[in-house]
Design a protein around this motif. Structure first.
Motif, PDB file in Angstrom:
ATOM      1  N   ARG A 141      30.681  -0.805  12.926  1.00 20.31           N
ATOM      2  CA  ARG A 141      29.079  -1.110  12.549  1.00 20.31           C
ATOM      3  C   ARG A 141      28.857   0.575  12.546  1.00 20.31           C
ATOM      4  NH1 ARG A 141      26.530   1.557  16.645  1.00 20.31           N
ATOM      5  NH2 ARG A 141      24.505   0.898  15.375  1.00 20.31           N
ATOM      6  N   ASP A 146      25.429   2.790  12.911  1.00 22.73           N
ATOM      7  CA  ASP A 146      24.029   3.993  13.064  1.00 22.73           C
ATOM      8  C   ASP A 146      23.376   3.201  11.023  1.00 22.73           C
ATOM      9  OD1 ASP A 146      23.515   3.811  15.466  1.00 22.73           O
ATOM     10  OD2 ASP A 146      23.242   5.749  15.859  1.00 22.73           O
ATOM     11  N   VAL A 205      22.830  10.734  13.803  1.00 24.68           N
ATOM     12  CA  VAL A 205      22.976   9.663  13.716  1.00 24.68           C
ATOM     13  C   VAL A 205      24.577   9.206  12.995  1.00 24.68           C
ATOM     14  CG1 VAL A 205      22.008   7.690  11.753  1.00 24.68           C
ATOM     15  CG2 VAL A 205      20.225   9.716  12.568  1.00 24.68           C
ATOM     16  N   ASP A 206      25.086   8.643  13.648  1.00 15.79           N
ATOM     17  CA  ASP A 206      26.380   7.706  13.132  1.00 15.79           C
ATOM     18  C   ASP A 206      25.915   7.446  11.938  1.00 15.79           C
ATOM     19  OD1 ASP A 206      28.938   6.640  13.907  1.00 15.79           O
ATOM     20  OD2 ASP A 206      28.367   4.944  14.234  1.00 15.79           O
ATOM     21  N   THR A 207      26.983   7.710  10.826  1.00 11.80           N
ATOM     22  CA  THR A 207      26.969   7.868   9.777  1.00 11.80           C
ATOM     23  C   THR A 207      27.685   7.735   9.829  1.00 11.80           C
ATOM     24  OG1 THR A 207      25.125   9.324   9.664  1.00 11.80           O
ATOM     25  CG2 THR A 207      26.368   8.368   7.827  1.00 11.80           C
ATOM     26  N   ASP A 237      22.951  -0.456  10.472  1.00 10.22           N
ATOM     27  CA  ASP A 237      21.649  -0.416  11.192  1.00 10.22           C
ATOM     28  C   ASP A 237      20.466  -0.474  10.220  1.00 10.22           C
ATOM     29  OD1 ASP A 237      22.406  -1.019  13.343  1.00 10.22           O
ATOM     30  OD2 ASP A 237      21.859   0.727  15.293  1.00 10.22           O
ATOM     31  N   THR A 238      21.015   0.842   8.765  1.00  9.37           N
ATOM     32  CA  THR A 238      20.051   1.290   7.965  1.00  9.37           C
ATOM     33  C   THR A 238      21.045   1.283   7.240  1.00  9.37           C
ATOM     34  OG1 THR A 238      18.998   1.732   9.506  1.00  9.37           O
ATOM     35  CG2 THR A 238      18.081   2.107   7.360  1.00  9.37           C
TER      36      THR A 238
END
Length: 348
Positions: free
Chosen positions: A7, A9, A31-33, A196-197
């Protein structure tokens, strides 16, 4: 090959100048990207442009506003990304050959200035002084914007990619997206990742990616072909990028040649007929180039919106952001687009 995490963010889809800008700005904000690119970084439209960033876009001050913000960011690029970026100022000029074009410029001049764009109306003589190839008798006036620079688009991509990695982003190349589930699980041949996004920055493929998520982005891919002239018979001064407002023909210096573009052949038009149209404009506007040989330079696809103004926004009912439809001007707007995507995500 690195394994996709389970997963993140934010999963950015597309590794061109817009996608790497988004990844950098998101990761910089904590942000975890994860970024997924179907080929190599910058292998799409970002590598197939004329290599110019400018702030003046006729009739479109909103694009100019993003371009002004982006140019400021490019001047600060080395500090933000630890990657040097060579900007060489050439200037940008739009040639007007009928009175309505002049009237349209004057009607929109105040809005351009309010957007921070430096642009003014100059005479045909002044245009010929700035670009000695211009036929002064064929031009009524011109718009002149000094804030236009040559830049290597791949330097921008590499700089943003390095900045994103330095802030913890994970970038996966040769990882095409094959499907997107309703819960934002993104599928690839290398595995699946839950986002998430989702951030769609896939350029010419943005509409296709969006449709996988049941999101409609009304984009039309177009092809732009860059041409190079024969070596010029005599040395010439470095030319500003010069556009014929009526036809969209653009020229600029390219070492000992001239680089030019005017889209690509229209539907049903032969390549010979298209080259003939270009040659006609060259002969009328730039007599020194009349009859000069034209050769294929490179070509690439870009994403266009119905009104040639970029879509930057979010879907109203799912966590899906997008930045697309830059119509070949992604280099000019990438920093501002990345900032906007970051702000949209952080506001959720």
């Amino acid at each position: 090959m690195s394994v996709l995490p389970a997963r993140a963010d934010a999963v950015v889809i597309g590794g061109g100048v817009i996608g790497t800008s988004a990844a950098h700005h998101l990761a910089e904000a904590g942000v975890d990207t994860v970024l997924l690119e179907r080929g190599g970084l910058g292998g799409g439209a970002s590598a197939h442009t004329a290599g110019m960033v400018r702030t003046y876009f006729p009739g479109n001050p909103d694009t100019g506003r993003r371009a002004v913000r982006s140019l400021n960011a490019y001047h600060d690029f080395a500090r933000r990304t630890a990657a040097p970026l060579a900007l060489k100022r050439l200037g940008f000029m739009a040639l007007f050959t009928d009175e309505q074009q002049i009237a349209d410029f004057e009607a929109g001049h105040q809005a351009q200035r309010a957007a921070g764009v430096q642009v003014d109306l100059i005479s045909a003589r002044e245009a010929a002084e700035l670009n000695p190839l211009v036929n002064e008798r064929a031009v009524l006036a011109a718009a002149w914007s000094p804030e236009a620079y040559h830049v290597d688009g791949l330097d921008i991509v590499r700089g943003y990619a390095a900045g994103a990695r330095n802030h913890g982003a994970r970038l996966f190349t040769h990882t095409p997206v094959t499907g997107i589930d309703d819960d934002n699980t993104v599928h690839t041949p290398q595995g699946s990742i839950k986002a998430d996004t989702i951030v769609c920055t896939a350029g010419p493929w943005a509409g296709e990616v969006a449709s996988m998520a049941s999101v409609d982005l009304p984009l039309t891919p177009h092809t732009m072909e860059m041409l190079l002239t024969d070596v010029l018979p005599a040395p010439h001064p470095e030319l500003p990028m010069t556009m014929h407002a009526a036809s969209g023909l653009r020229i600029r210096s390219w070492k000992d040649r001239v680089l030019l573009a005017m889209g690509a052949p229209k539907a049903g038009e032969t390549r010979e007929a298209w080259l003939g149209r270009i040659a006609g404009h060259l002969g009328a506007l730039f007599p020194a180039l009349d009859g000069i040989g034209l050769h294929r330079g490179w070509s690439g696809d870009f994403d266009a919106s119905p009104d040639n103004s970029a879509f930057i926004g979010e879907h109203p009912t799912r966590r899906f952001l997008y930045a697309a439809g830059f119509t070949g001007a992604g280099l000019c707007q990438a920093p501002a687009a990345g900032e906007k995507l970051r702000d949209l995500l952080l506001a959720k």
